[in-house]
Write a protein that holds these residues in place. Structure first.
Motif, PDB file in Angstrom:
ATOM      1  N   ALA A 150      -4.523   5.418   4.822  1.00 26.64           N
ATOM      2  CA  ALA A 150      -5.879   4.650   4.329  1.00 26.64           C
ATOM      3  C   ALA A 150      -7.040   5.286   5.677  1.00 26.64           C
ATOM      4  O   ALA A 150      -8.318   5.522   5.043  1.00 26.64           O
ATOM      5  CB  ALA A 150      -5.513   3.274   5.228  1.00 26.64           C
TER       6      ALA A 150
ATOM      7  N   SER B  76       1.428   2.979  -3.763  1.00 27.24           N
ATOM      8  CA  SER B  76       0.872   3.812  -3.947  1.00 27.24           C
ATOM      9  C   SER B  76       0.420   4.660  -3.229  1.00 27.24           C
ATOM     10  O   SER B  76      -0.097   6.090  -3.637  1.00 27.24           O
ATOM     11  CB  SER B  76      -1.130   3.459  -3.611  1.00 27.24           C
ATOM     12  OG  SER B  76      -1.100   3.284  -2.564  1.00 27.24           O
TER      13      SER B  76
ATOM     14  N   ARG C 219      -1.391  -1.848  -4.359  1.00 27.07           N
ATOM     15  CA  ARG C 219      -2.706  -2.595  -3.746  1.00 27.07           C
ATOM     16  C   ARG C 219      -2.889  -1.318  -2.869  1.00 27.07           C
ATOM     17  O   ARG C 219      -1.986   0.060  -3.156  1.00 27.07           O
ATOM     18  CB  ARG C 219      -2.014  -3.217  -2.703  1.00 27.07           C
ATOM     19  CG  ARG C 219      -2.630  -4.134  -2.973  1.00 27.07           C
ATOM     20  CD  ARG C 219      -2.056  -6.174  -2.375  1.00 27.07           C
ATOM     21  NE  ARG C 219      -2.249  -6.808  -3.486  1.00 27.07           N
ATOM     22  CZ  ARG C 219      -2.781  -7.977  -3.789  1.00 27.07           C
ATOM     23  NH1 ARG C 219      -4.467  -7.400  -3.318  1.00 27.07           N
ATOM     24  NH2 ARG C 219      -2.805  -8.451  -4.261  1.00 27.07           N
ATOM     25  N   PRO C 220      -3.355  -0.218  -3.096  1.00 22.77           N
ATOM     26  CA  PRO C 220      -3.643   0.548  -1.764  1.00 22.77           C
ATOM     27  C   PRO C 220      -3.648   0.778  -0.338  1.00 22.77           C
ATOM     28  O   PRO C 220      -3.420  -0.609   0.085  1.00 22.77           O
ATOM     29  CB  PRO C 220      -5.947   1.220  -2.136  1.00 22.77           C
ATOM     30  CG  PRO C 220      -6.204  -0.310  -2.629  1.00 22.77           C
ATOM     31  CD  PRO C 220      -4.903  -1.290  -3.137  1.00 22.77           C
ATOM     32  N   PRO C 221      -3.335   1.343   0.572  1.00 24.03           N
ATOM     33  CA  PRO C 221      -3.438   1.711   1.184  1.00 24.03           C
ATOM     34  C   PRO C 221      -4.234   0.601   2.496  1.00 24.03           C
ATOM     35  O   PRO C 221      -5.431   1.008   1.934  1.00 24.03           O
ATOM     36  CB  PRO C 221      -2.859   3.040   2.230  1.00 24.03           C
ATOM     37  CG  PRO C 221      -3.514   3.925   0.978  1.00 24.03           C
ATOM     38  CD  PRO C 221      -3.589   2.823  -0.399  1.00 24.03           C
ATOM     39  N   ARG C 222      -3.943   0.112   3.217  1.00 20.46           N
ATOM     40  CA  ARG C 222      -4.535  -0.249   4.121  1.00 20.46           C
ATOM     41  C   ARG C 222      -4.819   0.082   5.992  1.00 20.46           C
ATOM     42  O   ARG C 222      -2.971  -0.015   6.237  1.00 20.46           O
ATOM     43  CB  ARG C 222      -5.059  -1.588   4.073  1.00 20.46           C
ATOM     44  CG  ARG C 222      -4.142  -2.059   3.786  1.00 20.46           C
ATOM     45  CD  ARG C 222      -3.975  -3.995   3.711  1.00 20.46           C
ATOM     46  NE  ARG C 222      -2.206  -4.602   3.845  1.00 20.46           N
ATOM     47  CZ  ARG C 222      -1.706  -5.018   3.070  1.00 20.46           C
ATOM     48  NH1 ARG C 222      -1.423  -4.280   1.955  1.00 20.46           N
ATOM     49  NH2 ARG C 222      -0.167  -5.264   3.002  1.00 20.46           N
TER      50      ARG C 222
ATOM     51  N   GLY D 151       1.021   2.499   5.648  1.00 18.15           N
ATOM     52  CA  GLY D 151       0.081   3.052   4.749  1.00 18.15           C
ATOM     53  C   GLY D 151      -1.903   3.359   5.857  1.00 18.15           C
ATOM     54  O   GLY D 151      -2.617   4.000   4.983  1.00 18.15           O
ATOM     55  N   GLU D 152      -1.313   2.879   6.775  1.00 18.77           N
ATOM     56  CA  GLU D 152      -3.098   2.777   7.476  1.00 18.77           C
ATOM     57  C   GLU D 152      -3.621   4.167   8.039  1.00 18.77           C
ATOM     58  O   GLU D 152      -4.662   4.748   8.004  1.00 18.77           O
ATOM     59  CB  GLU D 152      -2.260   2.154   8.878  1.00 18.77           C
ATOM     60  CG  GLU D 152      -1.832   2.172   9.624  1.00 18.77           C
ATOM     61  CD  GLU D 152      -1.421   0.699  11.061  1.00 18.77           C
ATOM     62  OE1 GLU D 152      -1.909   0.189  10.860  1.00 18.77           O
ATOM     63  OE2 GLU D 152      -0.951   1.745  11.496  1.00 18.77           O
TER      64      GLU D 152
ATOM     65  N   GLY E 253       1.198  -1.135   0.102  1.00 18.61           N
ATOM     66  CA  GLY E 253       0.092  -0.234   0.223  1.00 18.61           C
ATOM     67  C   GLY E 253       0.441   1.468   0.254  1.00 18.61           C
ATOM     68  O   GLY E 253       0.580   2.382  -0.427  1.00 18.61           O
TER      69      GLY E 253
ATOM     70  N   ALA F 106       2.205  -3.290   5.998  1.00 12.62           N
ATOM     71  CA  ALA F 106       0.666  -2.118   6.145  1.00 12.62           C
ATOM     72  C   ALA F 106       0.621  -1.398   7.384  1.00 12.62           C
ATOM     73  O   ALA F 106      -0.020  -0.534   6.891  1.00 12.62           O
ATOM     74  CB  ALA F 106      -0.334  -2.924   6.453  1.00 12.62           C
TER      75      ALA F 106
END
Length: 392
Positions: free
Chosen positions: A61, A15, A383-386, A57-58, A12, A54
């Motif tokens: 997100a 992105s 992938r997008p951040p999550r 990017g949280e 993530g 992860a």
């Protein structure tokens, strides 16, 4: 978790890296692999299972942030060309904008960022860096690019300038250990949140006169970092009581700030045989500089160099914060498990400097390729951040 550039794509973070209208970018080396190694250490020490990449990017997100190229994802920090290089300046606090005029040496007429761009263009990074220290402005100089082909770090290398000094004692379990969290924003609260997930009893201690500024941002992100903690709002003079009573203390200011409050960290360590103090700062416990996640990452060289123009872009969202928070949690947990008296000095810029070598930021970043409505890198979808699930 996939390692290397494709691991960056799946985490993530890719992105969030690159120009808003251009392709996402990935560092040429392996940054996510080291985060997986740290997650393995954390699991062994605390039993906490973590998708470490992860973490990068949280915040984005939960706050729906996007990549900004030379602007940070949060929009408060900017990479600016100087007369002889590049630097990042963060105008996060009200006092930072006030300091721009003395930083440039003249009054400002018009938008502050226009003045910064024009003023930096005719001044050297050294001159600006010296003034920034005197004015306590968050500022990071992009290091000169080393010659391409420099040796990559050995597998298992421990990046960063983390210093852990002390002496082991009677081993302890993390469960039941008391932690006083005097930190703020991201890195420190992430560290103590992971300790809470491992069974420690954590109290977030905030000064009435200066509570954690993160409270004014995303409530969801606040709960994610602090939902497992008790909260205590105190007068500045009461901070010392919490520092003295806790088994583990996590700080997020320089030595000078605590000495002004009458807190003698060295004395506290000498008075206990089983005390752990973790100091998370921008540039080091005894360093006079102020630093936040984006500008400190830049100071450590943790940037993405655009494959077309060779100029720096921000790498993900305040990347120094989550990587430092995770590394601090591992160091704190290791200190508790070994037992004894420990002082951990860990800086955002220092951790970034170590990771820059592993991420190979001396090399041009890798650009994703358009695929339908998305992007791919070597067959891996960007992938997008999550974000992790909030504890409350």
């Amino acid at each position: 978790m996939t390692a290397g550039p494709t691991g960056w794509a799946s985490s993530g973070a890719m992105s969030l890296t690159g120009d808003p209208t251009g392709p996402p970018l990935a560092p040429a080396g392996d940054l996510t692999g080291f985060l997986d190694e740290l997650a393995g250490e954390l699991l062994g020490l605390t039993g906490v299972t973590l998708d470490a990449p992860a973490l990068l990017g949280e915040r984005a997100a939960l706050r729906r942030l996007r990549r900004g190229g030379r602007w940070s994802c949060g929009g408060k920090t900017r990479l600016v060309r100087c007369a002889d290089g590049w630097a990042a300046i963060a105008l996060v606090r009200p006092e930072d904008e006030v300091a721009v005029a003395p930083l440039l040496g003249h009054e400002i007429a018009g938008p502050v960022w226009d003045a910064v761009e024009a003023g930096f263009a005719v001044r050297s990074v050294e001159e600006l860096a010296e003034r920034a220290v005197l004015l306590s402005v968050p500022f990071g100089v992009v290091p000169a690019v080393p010659a391409y082909g420099a040796a990559a770090p050995a597998d298992g290398a421990d990046p960063g300038s983390t210093s852990r000094v002390g002496a082991p004692g009677a081993p302890r379990a993390l469960s039941g250990v008391t932690v006083a969290d005097l930190s703020s924003l991201w890195a420190g609260p992430l560290c103590t949140g992971l300790l809470a997930a491992g069974g420690a009893t954590v109290t977030k201690v905030e000064s009435r006169s200066r509570p954690d500024g993160a409270r004014r941002a995303s409530r969801r992100f606040w709960r994610l970092l602090n939902g497992d903690k008790a909260e205590q709002l105190v007068d500045p003079g009461q901070l010392r009581d919490h520092v003295e009573a806790a088994d583990v203390v996590v700080l997020a200011a320089r030595r000078r700030a605590y000495e002004q409050l009458g807190i003698d960290v060295d004395g506290l360590l000498r008075s206990r045989s089983d005390k752990v103090i973790v100091a998370i700062t921008g540039h080091g416990w005894d360093d006079g500089r102020v630093g936040f996640g984006d500008d400190a990452a830049v100071a450590g060289g943790l940037v993405a160099r655009h494959p077309v123009d060779g100029e720096p872009r921000f790498l993900a969202d305040a990347v120094a914060d989550p990587v430092t928070g995770l590394q601090a949690a591992v160091a704190a947990a290791r200190s508790v498990v070994e037992g004894g008296r420990w002082f951990v000095d860990i800086s955002l810029a220092g951790v970034s400097a170590g990771l820059a070598a592993r991420a190979r930021t001396d090399l041009p970043a890798l650009a994703a390729t358009a695929a339908g409505r998305g992007w791919v890198l070597d067959g891996e979808r960007v992938r997008p951040p999550r974000a992790r699930s909030s504890p409350v």
